[in-house]
Design a protein around this motif. Sequence first.
Motif, short mmCIF file in Angstrom:
data_model
loop_
_atom_site.label_atom_id
_atom_site.label_comp_id
_atom_site.label_asym_id
_atom_site.label_seq_id
_atom_site.Cartn_x
_atom_site.Cartn_y
_atom_site.Cartn_z
N TYR A 157 0.83 -1.19 0.00
CA TYR A 157 0.00 0.00 0.00
C TYR A 157 0.87 1.25 0.00
O TYR A 157 2.05 1.22 0.35
CB TYR A 157 -0.92 0.01 1.23
N LYS A 158 0.25 2.37 -0.36
CA LYS A 158 0.96 3.63 -0.35
C LYS A 158 1.26 4.02 1.09
O LYS A 158 0.38 3.98 1.95
CB LYS A 158 0.14 4.71 -1.03
N ARG A 159 2.49 4.36 1.33
CA ARG A 159 2.94 4.72 2.68
C ARG A 159 2.45 6.12 3.04
O ARG A 159 2.56 7.05 2.26
CB ARG A 159 4.47 4.69 2.69
N THR A 160 1.91 6.25 4.24
CA THR A 160 1.48 7.57 4.71
C THR A 160 2.54 8.12 5.66
O THR A 160 3.34 7.36 6.21
CB THR A 160 0.13 7.49 5.44
N SER A 161 2.50 9.39 5.85
CA SER A 161 3.48 10.01 6.71
C SER A 161 2.89 11.24 7.36
O SER A 161 2.03 11.90 6.79
CB SER A 161 4.72 10.42 5.90
N PHE A 162 3.35 11.57 8.56
CA PHE A 162 2.88 12.79 9.19
C PHE A 162 3.83 13.94 8.93
O PHE A 162 3.65 15.03 9.43
CB PHE A 162 2.60 12.61 10.69
N TYR A 163 4.87 13.72 8.11
CA TYR A 163 5.76 14.79 7.67
C TYR A 163 5.24 15.32 6.35
O TYR A 163 5.26 14.64 5.33
CB TYR A 163 7.18 14.28 7.47
N LYS A 164 4.74 16.53 6.35
CA LYS A 164 4.26 17.16 5.13
C LYS A 164 5.25 18.25 4.73
O LYS A 164 5.26 19.33 5.30
CB LYS A 164 2.86 17.77 5.32
N ARG A 165 6.08 17.92 3.80
CA ARG A 165 7.07 18.86 3.29
C ARG A 165 6.59 19.42 1.97
O ARG A 165 6.16 18.68 1.10
CB ARG A 165 8.43 18.19 3.09
N LYS A 166 6.69 20.70 1.82
CA LYS A 166 6.33 21.35 0.56
C LYS A 166 7.60 21.96 -0.04
O LYS A 166 8.55 22.25 0.67
CB LYS A 166 5.32 22.47 0.82
N PHE A 167 7.58 22.14 -1.36
CA PHE A 167 8.70 22.78 -2.02
C PHE A 167 8.68 24.27 -1.69
O PHE A 167 7.67 24.93 -1.82
CB PHE A 167 8.60 22.59 -3.54
N LEU A 168 9.83 24.77 -1.26
CA LEU A 168 10.00 26.18 -0.97
C LEU A 168 10.79 26.84 -2.10
O LEU A 168 11.31 26.15 -2.99
CB LEU A 168 10.72 26.37 0.36
#
Length: 190
Positions: A157-168
């Motif tokens: 399954y697709k791995r979930t994460s609580f780290y939400k990084r966005k491109f800066l």
Amino acid sequence: MFFSLSLLLITGNYKRLIKSLIYLFIFFALYELVLMYSKNAMFLSMFRMMMLFLPCIILASLLISEYNSSEMLSALQMVRLPKIFIIGLTVTLRYIPTFKKEFKIIKEAMRIRGVKFSVLHPLRSFEYLLVPQLYRCLTLSSELTSAGLTKGMDAPYKRTSFYKRKFLITDYIAIITLILGYSLIIGGVI
């Protein structure tokens, strides 16, 4: 080299930047000294390889010191890289600090046994360090495999994460700098 040093500057790792510049200067000076006076092919190639690998070492040290493996996994997954590449890269970067600790333990054990490391006998010294490290890799590989399985690397399954990084904006600048530098090198300008 410029790209890796500029990333250290952007992220504010000034101490690591100064260390990297010192290592670069030392390797370059040794390379030039051997080139001018000795022309020994073994030493020339050794110092040249050290200079060529220095950017990779800088980038790996930046990743290891600034991010944990879960953050790296989630960031690489967002870029949609192949899962096998993500796992391989994460395990490799996770192993580097472990290798450093094991290297210190092996050096201490060799010092206690009275085995001397010598620049005059690089192959023998390399053997004294490599053989124990390879045996230790067997147990470390099973530990790293268990850690990876615990984090769900083999799950379909697709791995979930609580780290939400966005491109800066700095990420876009770094990517543009890398692409521009690479295209200049390929184009033969540099």
